[in-house]
Write a protein that holds these residues in place. Structure first.
Motif, PDB file in Angstrom:
ATOM      1  N   SER A  16       0.871  -1.299  -0.101  1.00 43.14           N
ATOM      2  CA  SER A  16       0.113  -0.010   0.164  1.00 43.14           C
ATOM      3  C   SER A  16       0.973   1.317   0.009  1.00 43.14           C
ATOM      4  O   SER A  16       1.894   1.340   0.592  1.00 43.14           O
ATOM      5  N   ARG A  17       0.555   2.197  -0.790  1.00 43.19           N
ATOM      6  CA  ARG A  17       1.343   3.332  -0.974  1.00 43.19           C
ATOM      7  C   ARG A  17       0.221   4.566  -1.033  1.00 43.19           C
ATOM      8  O   ARG A  17      -0.649   4.322  -1.715  1.00 43.19           O
ATOM      9  N   GLU A  18       0.799   5.734  -0.223  1.00 44.92           N
ATOM     10  CA  GLU A  18      -0.180   6.996  -0.641  1.00 44.92           C
ATOM     11  C   GLU A  18       0.236   7.517  -2.071  1.00 44.92           C
ATOM     12  O   GLU A  18       1.615   7.659  -2.211  1.00 44.92           O
ATOM     13  N   GLU A  21      -0.191  13.057  -3.161  1.00 44.73           N
ATOM     14  CA  GLU A  21      -0.122  13.965  -2.106  1.00 44.73           C
ATOM     15  C   GLU A  21      -0.937  13.425  -0.622  1.00 44.73           C
ATOM     16  O   GLU A  21      -1.595  14.116   0.083  1.00 44.73           O
ATOM     17  N   GLY A  22      -1.189  12.220  -0.647  1.00 41.68           N
ATOM     18  CA  GLY A  22      -1.858  11.643   0.453  1.00 41.68           C
ATOM     19  C   GLY A  22      -3.251  11.713  -0.063  1.00 41.68           C
ATOM     20  O   GLY A  22      -4.117  11.272   1.315  1.00 41.68           O
ATOM     21  N   GLN A  23      -3.874  11.989  -1.045  1.00 35.77           N
ATOM     22  CA  GLN A  23      -5.219  12.247  -1.333  1.00 35.77           C
ATOM     23  C   GLN A  23      -5.765  10.655  -1.890  1.00 35.77           C
ATOM     24  O   GLN A  23      -6.895  10.582  -2.026  1.00 35.77           O
ATOM     25  N   ILE A  25      -4.973   6.395  -2.007  1.00 36.96           N
ATOM     26  CA  ILE A  25      -4.021   5.000  -1.606  1.00 36.96           C
ATOM     27  C   ILE A  25      -4.106   4.092  -2.765  1.00 36.96           C
ATOM     28  O   ILE A  25      -5.117   3.723  -3.225  1.00 36.96           O
ATOM     29  N   ARG A  27      -3.101   0.397  -3.867  1.00 34.01           N
ATOM     30  CA  ARG A  27      -2.947  -0.872  -3.256  1.00 34.01           C
ATOM     31  C   ARG A  27      -2.522  -2.022  -4.364  1.00 34.01           C
ATOM     32  O   ARG A  27      -3.180  -1.955  -5.307  1.00 34.01           O
ATOM     33  N   SER A  41      -7.097   1.466  -6.548  1.00 38.85           N
ATOM     34  CA  SER A  41      -6.836   2.917  -6.092  1.00 38.85           C
ATOM     35  C   SER A  41      -7.995   3.240  -5.168  1.00 38.85           C
ATOM     36  O   SER A  41      -9.064   3.151  -5.517  1.00 38.85           O
ATOM     37  N   THR A  43      -9.715   6.550  -3.415  1.00 43.60           N
ATOM     38  CA  THR A  43      -9.560   8.040  -3.055  1.00 43.60           C
ATOM     39  C   THR A  43     -10.721   8.373  -2.357  1.00 43.60           C
ATOM     40  O   THR A  43     -12.118   7.769  -2.309  1.00 43.60           O
TER      41      THR A  43
END
Length: 167
Positions: A16-18, A21-23, A25, A27, A41, A43
């Motif tokens: 998993s990664r953001e 800009e963190g809006q 994820i 997977r 994805s 959101t």
């Protein structure tokens, strides 16, 4: 989550990664049945509630279109408009609400637009606040002058302080 290859509902998350800009994820998943990997994805959906009660997904392009219309014929770069739209979206998302009234989107636009271009601000405000008379414009211009005078006074004090500090 269904595997896009075999339609099995069982999968495990490998990574998993953001992103954005963190809006969102991202997977990476592995299907328990066929072993193939796929990416999903996630959101956060930000909904705008219109005056009529209709709810629709927030669309940054609508902010850009409205601001671009207000800036028509003004010396404002498209990059500045894109940055303004980004600021507006960040401001709205930082409130943490899943639904936001359209009125608050307009308010979120007015502040950054006033900083960007005062004429574009007046154009946008006149439509957004439904100005119906010359007096409405006069009041808004008077308020704009007060803000600009305050900004200039703060700017000149800051410059004097900077010069004194560098001596």
């Amino acid at each position: 989550m269904r595997c896009p290859f075999c339609r099995n509902t069982e999968s495990r998350v490998v990574d998993s990664r953001e992103v954005d800009e963190g809006q969102a994820i991202r997977r990476r998943r592995s299907c328990s049945a066929c072993g193939r990997r796929f990416t999903t994805s996630e959101t956060m959906v930000l909904a705008v509630v219109k005056k009529s009660g209709v709810t629709e997904q927030f669309n940054r392009d609508k902010v850009v279109t409205g601001v671009r219309r207000a800036c028509q014929g003004r010396p404002v770069d498209d990059d500045d408009i894109q940055q303004l739209a980004h600021r507006v979206e960040e401001s709205i998302r930082s409130a943490g609400a899943a639904e936001i009234p359209s009125h608050e989107v307009g308010l979120a636009i007015l502040g950054p637009l006033r900083e960007l271009d005062s004429v574009a601000y007046l154009r946008f405000a006149s439509v957004y606040r439904a100005f119906s008379s010359i007096e409405d414009f006069e009041k808004e211009i008077a308020g704009l002058r007060e803000v600009m005078a305050g900004d200039e006074a703060a700017g000149s004090d800051g410059e004097a302080g900077d010069r004194a500090a560098s001596r």
